[in-house]
Design a protein around this motif. Structure first.
Motif, PDB file in Angstrom:
ATOM      1  N   UNK A   1      -9.409  -7.028  -7.458  1.00 51.21           N
ATOM      2  CA  UNK A   1      -9.605  -6.120  -8.257  1.00 51.21           C
ATOM      3  C   UNK A   1      -9.700  -4.912  -6.973  1.00 51.21           C
ATOM      4  N   UNK A   2     -10.118  -4.143  -6.224  1.00 50.76           N
ATOM      5  CA  UNK A   2      -9.890  -3.600  -5.326  1.00 50.76           C
ATOM      6  C   UNK A   2      -9.343  -3.717  -4.972  1.00 50.76           C
ATOM      7  N   UNK A   3      -8.578  -5.162  -3.988  1.00 54.10           N
ATOM      8  CA  UNK A   3      -6.930  -4.464  -3.099  1.00 54.10           C
ATOM      9  C   UNK A   3      -5.972  -4.273  -3.830  1.00 54.10           C
ATOM     10  N   UNK A   4      -6.156  -5.299  -4.926  1.00 55.20           N
ATOM     11  CA  UNK A   4      -5.149  -4.602  -5.812  1.00 55.20           C
ATOM     12  C   UNK A   4      -4.678  -3.146  -6.635  1.00 55.20           C
ATOM     13  N   UNK A   5      -6.252  -2.373  -6.887  1.00 54.85           N
ATOM     14  CA  UNK A   5      -6.196  -1.481  -7.176  1.00 54.85           C
ATOM     15  C   UNK A   5      -5.798  -0.218  -5.865  1.00 54.85           C
ATOM     16  N   UNK A   6      -6.352  -0.509  -4.702  1.00 55.09           N
ATOM     17  CA  UNK A   6      -6.221   0.250  -4.048  1.00 55.09           C
ATOM     18  C   UNK A   6      -5.467   0.624  -2.995  1.00 55.09           C
ATOM     19  N   UNK A   7      -4.915  -1.381  -2.861  1.00 51.41           N
ATOM     20  CA  UNK A   7      -4.883  -0.971  -1.690  1.00 51.41           C
ATOM     21  C   UNK A   7      -3.349  -1.619  -1.920  1.00 51.41           C
ATOM     22  N   UNK A   8      -3.186  -1.846  -3.220  1.00 49.12           N
ATOM     23  CA  UNK A   8      -1.597  -1.921  -3.501  1.00 49.12           C
ATOM     24  C   UNK A   8      -1.023  -3.298  -3.247  1.00 49.12           C
ATOM     25  N   UNK A   9      -2.031  -4.366  -3.472  1.00 51.68           N
ATOM     26  CA  UNK A   9      -1.599  -5.389  -2.753  1.00 51.68           C
ATOM     27  C   UNK A   9      -1.365  -5.845  -4.185  1.00 51.68           C
ATOM     28  N   UNK A  10      -0.103  -7.166  -4.103  1.00 49.07           N
ATOM     29  CA  UNK A  10       0.058  -7.867  -5.750  1.00 49.07           C
ATOM     30  C   UNK A  10      -1.377  -8.998  -5.937  1.00 49.07           C
TER      31      UNK A  10
END
Ligand code: TRP
Length: 481
Positions: A329-338
């Protein structure tokens, strides 16, 4: 609302969150710490810790997630933005990496033991000496331990890969009833064995002489671990809730389910252990050393052994996915990863960080950092520093920093009836969150510092960290006024 996924139903959320809470903590750890600390007396103290401290902090965590619709870092960023609080959120994400990396190793043993049970390896176990030697030889085997760690990590990645609805929610809706069913079977098997009443008596008749300050601290520490508090796992799950959900009632149901399962696991395990004349205070080896002997002596033991380790694996899986979800969730929300990319990359990173933990039982047994193996360090760092630290700061943040009027407005969404009918509950929550929880957690933290007899300079480091944290807090309070 944006395209963020949400739980399909309230039951979906509760099952997923209960799945996170119910894990190795309930089935592996709770029975053995209760066994070591006097049975019923310990259980009583544990229940108080859960009700007075665990539940209030759980509500706070879920609230932060629901309000911000973010992972822990994003949540603190949105509500405060101060670097200190963002750092608290980041520690949560780091704790996710750390806990998962050793959790998958123990969960791997559980899968391995399903296979061993099927192969009939337990039938030769005449006493715990034989079974613990067998255990040592299994975990001493690098291929065995790393192989099952990897397998379990892939299972975890698979569920999180599929997303909130199709992965975590659906998986929990299937796995939680299975878990419950298996446990009921094992309870029935346990209590119907001749001699089971001694185990039940052990669990229900308190031995107050075994209770010390230390057992209270163990109870509180475990209360945090077992409800997945202190690192934003429940915050992340809460972030997929919407405003119409009744947070206090959901939190209460999660806590009740978690406690209920821990008690059932205690019943299943102690009734069998006593019926088969084994030692209830065997410590961490209770499940992997003592139980296989119990199964070897039991009619139809192979089947029961397979069911038991299947139960343990399922419980661990629904917890592990919540840990990986925090990181993802951190990488999806904050770093816009898929999502899918984040799962593959960081699932793999966790798998790699876990390998030295797996090797701590064989080739790296004697490689010590700060006087401990890699595995023990990971466990220590997470359970004694990151989780209590995180729980402390979450309680302080929601109790004092966020702004209690706003907190109440947010809490009221979906739970107006509670405010109207039982305003006293809200008052109690405020007091527990502001005073009782931080003070108690702080005491546990200080205590775990004292336990570190081995390395002196580490003790100094701990004190330095505490003083810095307190100084930052004092400064923050000043600013507010
Ligand atoms: N609660 C789980 C157990 O009892 C472990 C767990 C899952 C956890 N997610 C967590 C612990 C987050 C602390 C924080 O086994």
């Amino acid at each position: 609302m944006n395209n963020r996924e949400h739980w399909g139903s309230k039951a979906g959320f509760i099952l997923a969150a209960a799945g996170s809470a119910i894990g190795l903590g309930n089935i592996w750890k709770f029975p053995y710490i209760a066994g070591e600390n006097g049975g019923a007396a310990f259980v009583f103290i544990y229940l108080i810790c859960i009700a007075l401290i665990g539940l209030p902090v759980l509500i706070a965590e879920i609230m932060m997630g629901r309000t911000t619709q973010r992972n822990p870092v994003g949540a603190f960023k949105k509500l405060s933005g101060k670097p200190f609080w963002v750092a608290v959120g980041s520690l949560g994400v780091i704790a996710g990496f750390v806990i998962l990396s050793f959790y998958t190793v123990i969960a791997g043993w559980s899968i391995g033991y399903i296979v061993e049970a099927l192969k009939g390896s337990f039938s030769q176990f005449s006493d715990p000496g034989v079974s613990s030697a067998y255990f040592e030889s299994q975990v001493g085997n690098v291929t065995w331990i790393v192989g099952y760690h990897t397998l379990f990590s892939f299972l975890t990645m698979g569920v999180v890969f599929a997303g909130i609805n199709k992965g975590i929610e659906k998986g929990s809706k299937i796995m939680m009833p299975v878990l419950f069913f298996l446990l009921i079977l094992l309870v029935i098997r346990g209590v119907t064995l001749p001699g089971a009443e001694k185990g039940l008596a052990f669990l229900w008749s308190p031995d107050w002489s075994k209770i010390s300050g230390q057992s209270v601290l163990i109870a509180l520490g475990h209360a945090f671990f077992t409800i997945s508090l202190g690192m934003g796992a429940m915050m992340t799950y809460g972030s997929y809730l919407s405003e119409k959900d009744h947070v206090p009632s959901a939190a209460l149901q999660i806590v009740i389910l978690d406690t209920f399962i821990a008690l059932l696991a205690g019943i299943a395990i102690f009734s069998s252990v006593f019926a088969m004349g084994q030692d209830p205070a065997a410590g961490p080896g209770l499940i992997f050393h003592t139980l296989p002997v119990v199964f070897a002596k039991m009619p139809g033991g192979v089947v029961w052994a397979v069911l038991f380790f299947l139960l343990l694996t399922v419980a661990a899986l629904t917890s592990a996915i919540s840990l990986l979800e925090v990181v993802v969730a951190y990488f999806v929300d904050e770093r816009k990863w898929k999502r899918q990319n984040a799962v593959m990359v960081f699932g793999f990173v966790v798998l790699l960080i876990g390998i030295p933990s797996a090797l701590s039982f064989n080739v790296m047994k004697d490689v010590h950092f700060f006087g401990k193996t890699w595995f023990d360090n990971a466990d220590y760092l997470a359970s004694n520093i990151l989780l209590p630290g995180g729980g402390f700061f979450i309680a302080i943040f929601v109790g004092w920093i966020w702004g209690f009027d706003t907190v109440l407005i947010e809490l009221k969404k979906g739970s107006e009836s509670l405010f109207d009918k039982y305003p006293i509950v809200i008052k109690a929550w405020k007091i527990f969150l502001r005073f009782l929880a931080p003070v108690m957690i702080f005491v546990v933290f200080l205590h775990s510092v004292d336990l570190l007899e081995s390395v002196w300079h580490q003790i100094h480091m701990q004190w330095v960290i505490i003083i810095i944290q307190v100084a930052i807090l004092i400064k923050l309070f000043h600013k507010k006024k």
